[in-house]
Design a protein around this motif. Structure first.
Motif, mmCIF file in Angstrom:
data_model
loop_
_atom_site.group_PDB
_atom_site.id
_atom_site.type_symbol
_atom_site.label_atom_id
_atom_site.label_comp_id
_atom_site.label_asym_id
_atom_site.label_seq_id
_atom_site.Cartn_x
_atom_site.Cartn_y
_atom_site.Cartn_z
ATOM 1 N N ASP A 140 37.473 81.764 36.080
ATOM 2 C CA ASP A 140 37.747 80.985 37.289
ATOM 3 C C ASP A 140 37.707 81.873 38.536
ATOM 4 O OD1 ASP A 140 38.190 78.862 35.566
ATOM 5 O OD2 ASP A 140 40.379 78.977 35.710
ATOM 6 N N PHE A 141 38.380 83.025 38.465
ATOM 7 C CA PHE A 141 38.412 83.903 39.633
ATOM 8 C C PHE A 141 37.029 84.486 39.920
ATOM 9 C CE2 PHE A 141 43.031 84.060 38.691
ATOM 10 C CZ PHE A 141 43.524 83.780 39.965
ATOM 11 N N ALA A 142 36.276 84.790 38.882
ATOM 12 C CA ALA A 142 34.912 85.282 39.090
ATOM 13 C C ALA A 142 34.063 84.216 39.780
ATOM 14 C CB ALA A 142 34.294 85.687 37.764
ATOM 15 N N ALA A 143 34.229 82.962 39.360
ATOM 16 C CA ALA A 143 33.475 81.865 39.971
ATOM 17 C C ALA A 143 33.833 81.717 41.446
ATOM 18 C CB ALA A 143 33.753 80.559 39.230
ATOM 19 N N LEU A 144 35.101 81.940 41.794
ATOM 20 C CA LEU A 144 35.535 81.844 43.184
ATOM 21 C C LEU A 144 34.831 82.892 44.044
ATOM 22 C CD1 LEU A 144 37.321 81.040 45.572
ATOM 23 C CD2 LEU A 144 39.160 82.416 44.558
ATOM 24 N N ALA A 145 34.889 84.154 43.621
ATOM 25 C CA ALA A 145 34.259 85.212 44.414
ATOM 26 C C ALA A 145 32.758 84.983 44.535
ATOM 27 C CB ALA A 145 34.544 86.573 43.785
ATOM 28 N N GLY A 199 42.188 81.746 49.752
ATOM 29 C CA GLY A 199 42.105 80.890 50.918
ATOM 30 C C GLY A 199 40.702 80.454 51.256
ATOM 31 N N ALA A 200 39.712 81.039 50.577
ATOM 32 C CA ALA A 200 38.314 80.654 50.787
ATOM 33 C C ALA A 200 37.815 79.686 49.718
ATOM 34 C CB ALA A 200 37.433 81.900 50.804
ATOM 35 N N THR A 201 38.708 79.201 48.875
ATOM 36 C CA THR A 201 38.305 78.335 47.768
ATOM 37 C C THR A 201 37.562 77.093 48.261
ATOM 38 O OG1 THR A 201 40.258 79.022 46.495
ATOM 39 C CG2 THR A 201 39.120 77.016 45.784
ATOM 40 N N PRO A 202 36.305 76.904 47.898
ATOM 41 C CA PRO A 202 35.607 75.674 48.278
ATOM 42 C C PRO A 202 36.321 74.457 47.679
ATOM 43 C CG PRO A 202 34.056 77.335 47.483
ATOM 44 C CD PRO A 202 35.430 77.834 47.154
ATOM 45 N N PRO A 203 36.569 73.432 48.456
ATOM 46 C CA PRO A 203 37.266 72.261 47.918
ATOM 47 C C PRO A 203 36.624 71.694 46.652
ATOM 48 C CG PRO A 203 37.215 72.132 50.287
ATOM 49 C CD PRO A 203 36.362 73.316 49.919
ATOM 50 N N ALA A 204 35.308 71.752 46.558
ATOM 51 C CA ALA A 204 34.638 71.233 45.357
ATOM 52 C C ALA A 204 35.012 72.045 44.130
ATOM 53 C CB ALA A 204 33.129 71.231 45.554
ATOM 54 N N LEU A 205 35.159 73.357 44.300
ATOM 55 C CA LEU A 205 35.572 74.203 43.171
ATOM 56 C C LEU A 205 37.016 73.903 42.788
ATOM 57 C CD1 LEU A 205 35.124 76.527 41.165
ATOM 58 C CD2 LEU A 205 35.749 78.121 43.007
ATOM 59 N N ALA A 206 37.899 73.736 43.775
ATOM 60 C CA ALA A 206 39.293 73.393 43.476
ATOM 61 C C ALA A 206 39.374 72.077 42.714
ATOM 62 C CB ALA A 206 40.099 73.311 44.770
ATOM 63 N N ALA A 229 49.239 75.497 46.023
ATOM 64 C CA ALA A 229 48.726 74.527 45.053
ATOM 65 C C ALA A 229 47.267 74.803 44.713
ATOM 66 C CB ALA A 229 48.884 73.114 45.611
ATOM 67 N N ILE A 230 46.471 75.161 45.711
ATOM 68 C CA ILE A 230 45.059 75.439 45.462
ATOM 69 C C ILE A 230 44.916 76.743 44.677
ATOM 70 C CG2 ILE A 230 42.831 75.886 46.543
ATOM 71 C CD1 ILE A 230 43.988 72.939 46.683
ATOM 72 N N ALA A 231 45.683 77.749 45.040
ATOM 73 C CA ALA A 231 45.613 79.016 44.304
ATOM 74 C C ALA A 231 46.002 78.829 42.844
ATOM 75 C CB ALA A 231 46.523 80.049 44.966
ATOM 76 N N ASN A 232 46.836 77.824 42.568
ATOM 77 C CA ASN A 232 47.323 77.576 41.211
ATOM 78 C C ASN A 232 46.264 76.981 40.285
ATOM 79 O OD1 ASN A 232 49.533 77.466 39.272
ATOM 80 N ND2 ASN A 232 49.452 75.239 39.536
ATOM 81 N N VAL A 233 45.113 76.572 40.833
ATOM 82 C CA VAL A 233 44.091 75.986 39.950
ATOM 83 C C VAL A 233 43.350 77.053 39.158
ATOM 84 C CG1 VAL A 233 43.776 74.026 41.507
ATOM 85 C CG2 VAL A 233 42.172 75.955 41.634
ATOM 86 N N PHE A 234 43.498 78.315 39.538
ATOM 87 C CA PHE A 234 42.780 79.390 38.853
ATOM 88 C C PHE A 234 43.617 79.886 37.673
ATOM 89 C CE2 PHE A 234 41.313 79.233 43.214
ATOM 90 C CZ PHE A 234 39.939 79.170 43.018
ATOM 91 N N ARG A 235 43.023 79.795 36.488
ATOM 92 C CA ARG A 235 43.793 80.079 35.279
ATOM 93 C C ARG A 235 43.141 81.128 34.371
ATOM 94 N NH1 ARG A 235 47.485 75.776 34.526
ATOM 95 N NH2 ARG A 235 48.096 75.129 36.634
ATOM 96 N N SER A 236 41.941 81.560 34.687
ATOM 97 C CA SER A 236 41.233 82.483 33.802
ATOM 98 C C SER A 236 40.403 83.460 34.615
ATOM 99 C CB SER A 236 40.311 81.722 32.848
ATOM 100 O OG SER A 236 39.208 81.171 33.560
ATOM 101 N N GLU A 237 39.973 84.534 33.972
ATOM 102 C CA GLU A 237 39.076 85.478 34.644
ATOM 103 C C GLU A 237 37.797 84.768 35.078
ATOM 104 O OE1 GLU A 237 38.365 89.332 32.942
ATOM 105 O OE2 GLU A 237 40.362 89.424 32.039
#
Length: 320
Positions: free
Chosen positions: A63-68, A12-19, A53-61
């Protein structure tokens, strides 16, 4: 103002630019949910759809590391010294990862952000209430058995209207027996009874939201007397129509009644907010003094799910 945050869902904290960048990378169409750097939704159902839909953009480790890393770096830039991230390995499974792969990725992002900025962070495992007691108990069992030292707490999120707290009490017993700190979403969509049930059946150190307790003076007194900390998210409550505006929000009443309260952002870009904006609103729109706001930050650090040596370092940073 030095800041600390106890209540934020990492997806829920995903920056829109990252999404947007990840959607482009994977050829996903987010036009229904993202435009001009803002997430698009207009009621609770469309919020849930947008979030998914936004959570679905993360597909790899990666990606999730970049989010945190991105979120914690953003926090550190506005003088945040500590944050807890609500994590759900269910998101990793949906992305085709293992639970351990998801946790490994979030851990890597936390460590990178810490090395770059000095921000300290921990993870709190989420059980999904709307997925039923079996899922929540499974999340608790995984949380106490996996080997990720930065995972220090357990929580239950999801639709408060699904089932009763009693249905999920066993999960919290598992987490408590495993040495995890306990917090639970209550008193947001549902009324004071949900806070009372949480206190009676879970006995948590903290409650996520908890603001509907303000409707019953005896319950407010109980929260104050027992020292249970509320993770308050004012802008989230306004966005989801728990209250019509900040003037109607009970944060001031709870604080003045002696309840331990903290400031948090919940799902910040979805609610057009940030932790910095929550602190500013407390000062500029809700009438809290700098000393009172510093007191809320101190409360957050004192209630953080960290070892005592880390807590002492954080309190020393807050004291300057």
């Amino acid at each position: 103002m030095i800041k600390a945050e106890l209540h934020c869902h990492i997806e829920g904290a995903t920056p829109p630019a990252l999404a947007a960048r990840l959607a482009d990378k994977y050829g996903l169409d987010l036009s229904r949910y993202l435009a001009d750097g803002r997430y698009l939704w207009n009621d609770f159902s469309s919020f849930i759809a947008c979030y998914a839909a936004i959570a679905n953009v993360f597909r790899s480790e990666e990606d999730f590391a970049a989010l945190a890393e991105a979120y914690l770096t953003e926090l550190a830039a506005v003088d945040t010294i500590y944050a807890e991230l609500f994590v759900s390995p269910e998101q990793g499974l949906l992305a085709g990862l293992s639970r351990d792969g998801y946790m490994r990725a979030i851990t890597a992002g936390i460590e990178t952000a810490r090395d770059k900025t000095g921000i300290e962070a921990r993870m709190v495992m989420i059980g999904e209430r709307h997925m039923g007691p079996e899922q929540v108990e499974g999340a608790a069992r995984y949380a106490v058995s996996c080997d990720f030292p930065l995972l220090t707490g357990f929580n239950m999120a999801g639709d408060e209207r699904m089932g009763t707290v009693a249905d999920f009490a066993r999960a919290f017993e598992i987490a408590r027996d495993g040495g995890l700190g306990l917090t639970i979403h209550a008193g947001e969509v549902c009324g004071p009874f949900s806070v009372r049930d949480a206190l009676d059946l879970v006995r948590p150190e903290r409650i996520g939201h908890g603001v509907r307790a303000a409707e019953e003076p005896d319950l407010v007194k109980r929260l104050a007397d027992e020292g249970v900390v509320l993770e308050v998210c004012p802008s989230s409550n306004i966005a989801l129509s728990v209250y019509p505006d900040l003037a109607s929000h009970p944060l001031r009443r709870l604080h003045d009644a002696g309840v331990k309260v903290t400031l948090n952002s919940d799902d910040p870009p979805f609610f057009d907010t940030s932790l910095e904006a929550e602190y500013a609103a407390a000062r500029d729109e809700m009438g809290f003094s700098p000393a009172e706001i510093d007191g809320m930050t101190r409360t957050a650090i004192e209630a953080a799910f960290v070892d005592e040596a880390t807590r002492a370092r954080l309190l020393a940073r807050l004291a300057g």
